[in-house]
Design a protein around this motif. Structure first.
Motif, PDB file in Angstrom:
ATOM      1  N   ILE A   1      14.056   2.999  12.904  1.00 54.73           N
ATOM      2  CA  ILE A   1      13.687   3.853  11.582  1.00 54.73           C
ATOM      3  C   ILE A   1      13.811   3.246  10.175  1.00 54.73           C
ATOM      4  O   ILE A   1      12.999   3.514   9.354  1.00 54.73           O
ATOM      5  N   LEU A   2      14.674   2.347  10.111  1.00 49.36           N
ATOM      6  CA  LEU A   2      14.926   1.588   8.830  1.00 49.36           C
ATOM      7  C   LEU A   2      13.803   0.554   8.650  1.00 49.36           C
ATOM      8  O   LEU A   2      13.196   0.408   7.586  1.00 49.36           O
ATOM      9  N   VAL A   3      13.039   0.087   9.883  1.00 53.04           N
ATOM     10  CA  VAL A   3      12.117  -0.778   9.779  1.00 53.04           C
ATOM     11  C   VAL A   3      10.880  -0.121   9.292  1.00 53.04           C
ATOM     12  O   VAL A   3      10.101  -0.490   8.256  1.00 53.04           O
ATOM     13  N   VAL A   4      10.616   1.355   9.793  1.00 50.06           N
ATOM     14  CA  VAL A   4       9.712   2.115   9.110  1.00 50.06           C
ATOM     15  C   VAL A   4       9.694   2.306   7.752  1.00 50.06           C
ATOM     16  O   VAL A   4       8.719   2.274   7.075  1.00 50.06           O
ATOM     17  N   THR A   5      10.824   2.420   7.348  1.00 45.48           N
ATOM     18  CA  THR A   5      11.191   2.540   5.877  1.00 45.48           C
ATOM     19  C   THR A   5      10.810   1.350   5.339  1.00 45.48           C
ATOM     20  O   THR A   5      10.239   1.491   4.032  1.00 45.48           O
ATOM     21  N   ILE A   6      11.376   0.252   5.619  1.00 43.26           N
ATOM     22  CA  ILE A   6      11.119  -1.155   4.939  1.00 43.26           C
ATOM     23  C   ILE A   6       9.602  -1.370   4.504  1.00 43.26           C
ATOM     24  O   ILE A   6       9.170  -1.668   3.669  1.00 43.26           O
ATOM     25  N   LEU A   7       8.799  -1.140   5.774  1.00 39.03           N
ATOM     26  CA  LEU A   7       7.314  -1.487   5.859  1.00 39.03           C
ATOM     27  C   LEU A   7       6.710  -0.583   4.757  1.00 39.03           C
ATOM     28  O   LEU A   7       5.498  -1.115   4.412  1.00 39.03           O
ATOM     29  N   MET A   8       7.139   0.573   4.587  1.00 38.88           N
ATOM     30  CA  MET A   8       6.415   1.490   3.966  1.00 38.88           C
ATOM     31  C   MET A   8       6.659   1.278   2.283  1.00 38.88           C
ATOM     32  O   MET A   8       6.061   1.894   1.239  1.00 38.88           O
ATOM     33  N   TYR A   9       7.502   0.293   2.114  1.00 44.61           N
ATOM     34  CA  TYR A   9       7.712  -0.278   0.834  1.00 44.61           C
ATOM     35  C   TYR A   9       6.734  -1.372   0.574  1.00 44.61           C
ATOM     36  O   TYR A   9       6.379  -1.667  -0.787  1.00 44.61           O
ATOM     37  N   ILE A  10       6.319  -2.117   1.669  1.00 45.37           N
ATOM     38  CA  ILE A  10       5.511  -3.259   1.360  1.00 45.37           C
ATOM     39  C   ILE A  10       3.935  -2.685   1.647  1.00 45.37           C
ATOM     40  O   ILE A  10       3.075  -3.200   0.646  1.00 45.37           O
ATOM     41  N   PHE A  11       3.724  -1.844   2.344  1.00 46.78           N
ATOM     42  CA  PHE A  11       2.268  -1.263   2.569  1.00 46.78           C
ATOM     43  C   PHE A  11       2.264   0.227   2.140  1.00 46.78           C
ATOM     44  O   PHE A  11       3.388   0.936   2.340  1.00 46.78           O
TER      45      PHE A  11
END
Length: 251
Positions: A34-44
């Motif tokens: 779920i943290l990865v989901v959050t991180i990628l939403m900052y990049i894309f």
């Protein structure tokens, strides 16, 4: 669609670390996803990140299924899958309608609600705790939520963490059962994502660059899992799921 040439060096480093985390979540602490989901939403953009993430998850799923192929409790998957497919269908129509800003808090709220249910079980009485793991309503609800959250944001890690924790699985069976579940549902989602324009030739090309990094993360997860005591494992599962859900609510 953001291409590999559009990212800064810092953004590339963040994406590479995320790829390692994806592999790690598939063979170690699943709710870290779920943290990865959050991180990628900052990049894309939020919806675009969903399509980029799915093939990366499938790479990790394949590795985890091969490694933990003997650690799976099939009865928990068979009873869940019809409701998961129903949740995927609901999520497909929702994903076609919502925008990026609506998507994030929707996922975060669902995951937090399930965490609160799990940590509150002791206060809900002995009979409730005895009935919950075998309750058809619990299986129905978790299946629909798992299908819905995985469809709208590849964020069913927190939902499945609660489901498998309630079932009382030891950590290797927890990871193995979760691995088979996510391989099934992620493959099912591919045609839906293509139809929505979330998986494209450019996104697949981007994914291929990251595949070796995901495998490295998966090997790390295998080694780390053997070092984590069961109680600590459960605390990490809930903790990372809660952090990721809160980040989605307040980004």
């Amino acid at each position: 669609m953001v291409t590999i040439f559009d990212l800064s060096i810092l953004e590339w480093l963040i994406v590479l670390v995320s790829a390692i985390f994806i592999g790690f979540t598939k063979t170690g602490v699943s709710s870290l996803g779920i943290l990865v989901v959050t991180i990628l939403m900052y990049i894309f953009p939020a919806k675009e990140s969903v399509g980029i993430l799915l093939p990366m998850l499938i790479v990790g799923d394949i590795f985890a299924v091969i490694y933990y192929r003997r650690n799976v409790v099939w009865k928990y998957l068979f009873s869940l899958m019809p409701w998961v497919i129903a949740g995927i269908m609901i999520g497909y129509f929702v994903l076609d309608q919502v925008n990026d800003n609506q998507l994030k808090p929707m996922i975060g709220s669902l995951v937090l609600a399930l965490i609160i249910l799990h940590v509150s079980r002791e206060r809900l009485g002995v009979r409730f705790n005895q009935m919950l793991p075998t309750s058809r309503w619990f299986t129905l609800l978790m299946g629909i939520l798992a299908g819905f959250t995985t469809m709208i944001g590849n964020a069913a890690g927190g939902v499945m963490a609660i489901y498998l924790l309630v079932k009382g699985l030891p950590k290797k069976d927890f990871v193995g059962t979760g691995a088979w579940f996510f391989l099934f549902v992620n493959v099912i989602k591919i045609p839906f994502y293509i139809n929505l324009g979330l998986i494209t030739f450019d996104s697949i090309t981007f994914n291929l660059w990251l595949a070796p990094t995901i495998i490295i993360g998966a090997f790390i997860g295998v080694k780390v899992l053997t070092l984590i005591p069961q109680k600590t494992f459960q605390m990490l599962i809930l903790g990372f799921a809660a952090i990721g859900a809160l980040r989605l609510l307040f980004v």
